[in-house]
Write a protein that holds these residues in place. Structure first.
Motif, mmCIF file in Angstrom:
data_model
loop_
_atom_site.group_PDB
_atom_site.id
_atom_site.type_symbol
_atom_site.label_atom_id
_atom_site.label_comp_id
_atom_site.label_asym_id
_atom_site.label_seq_id
_atom_site.Cartn_x
_atom_site.Cartn_y
_atom_site.Cartn_z
ATOM 1 N N TYR A 1 0.836 -1.205 0.000
ATOM 2 C CA TYR A 1 0.000 0.000 0.000
ATOM 3 C C TYR A 1 0.873 1.257 0.000
ATOM 4 C CZ TYR A 1 -3.824 3.099 1.681
ATOM 5 O OH TYR A 1 -4.759 4.101 1.841
ATOM 6 N N ARG B 1 -4.325 6.602 -2.727
ATOM 7 C CA ARG B 1 -4.570 6.517 -1.283
ATOM 8 C C ARG B 1 -5.776 7.365 -0.879
ATOM 9 N NH1 ARG B 1 0.168 4.287 1.464
ATOM 10 N NH2 ARG B 1 -0.529 5.321 3.359
ATOM 11 N N LEU C 1 -6.112 0.552 4.336
ATOM 12 C CA LEU C 1 -5.470 -0.649 3.808
ATOM 13 C C LEU C 1 -6.523 -1.666 3.375
ATOM 14 C CD1 LEU C 1 -2.992 -2.409 3.234
ATOM 15 C CD2 LEU C 1 -3.011 -3.068 5.652
ATOM 16 N N PHE D 1 -8.049 -0.671 0.018
ATOM 17 C CA PHE D 1 -7.048 -0.876 -1.029
ATOM 18 C C PHE D 1 -6.927 -2.364 -1.365
ATOM 19 C CE2 PHE D 1 -2.542 -1.757 -2.105
ATOM 20 C CZ PHE D 1 -2.440 -1.032 -3.287
#
Length: 137
Positions: free
Chosen positions: A47, A55, A61, A64
């Protein structure tokens, strides 16, 4: 006078003749490092290679990784890969083709767009993925 000319040339061309190659290698290292992070289960490390814009769209996280494991599974766990065509855009961006074989044994083409950050590092701005007709990588 030759010393002044040398200093002037250094100011005009501070990175030398291989600046483009060095930038491309640095961008490719970013891709490889993210792939290695995925392979080792270091999802937080992977990430970290995402550009600020990515982002912002995927602020956690978990979001993602949901995107990566859902839509980009071949990139998440490739059996093998090789770099293909590359183009330095001259605006602090590099477009890099990655030919890969997914876990499913099928061939894919991923096209990465990387952007240089203010600190000089490269981060992944976007990836497009499609099935490839390549017979081998």
């Amino acid at each position: 006078m030759p010393t002044r000319l040398f200093v002037l040339l250094l100011l005009l061309f501070p990175f030398g003749a291989n600046a483009g190659e060095a930038e491309i290698q640095a961008a490719q290292s970013t891709i490889e490092n993210q792939l290695k992070a995925f392979a080792s289960g270091d999802n937080a490390g992977a990430y970290g290679y995402a550009a600020p814009g990515v982002r912002q769209v995927f602020p956690t996280l978990e979001s993602f990784m949901g995107m990566v494991t859902g839509a980009y599974r071949p990139v998440y766990r490739p059996k093998d890969y090789s770099f293909g065509k590359v183009e330095e855009m001259g605006t602090g961006e590099v477009v890099q083709q990655l030919l890969l074989t997914g876990e499913d044994g099928k061939n894919y083409e991923a096209v990465y767009v990387l952007e240089r950050q203010p600190d000089g590092s490269w981060r992944i701005k976007g990836v497009s993925l499609k099935a490839s007709n390549a017979l081998t990588i």
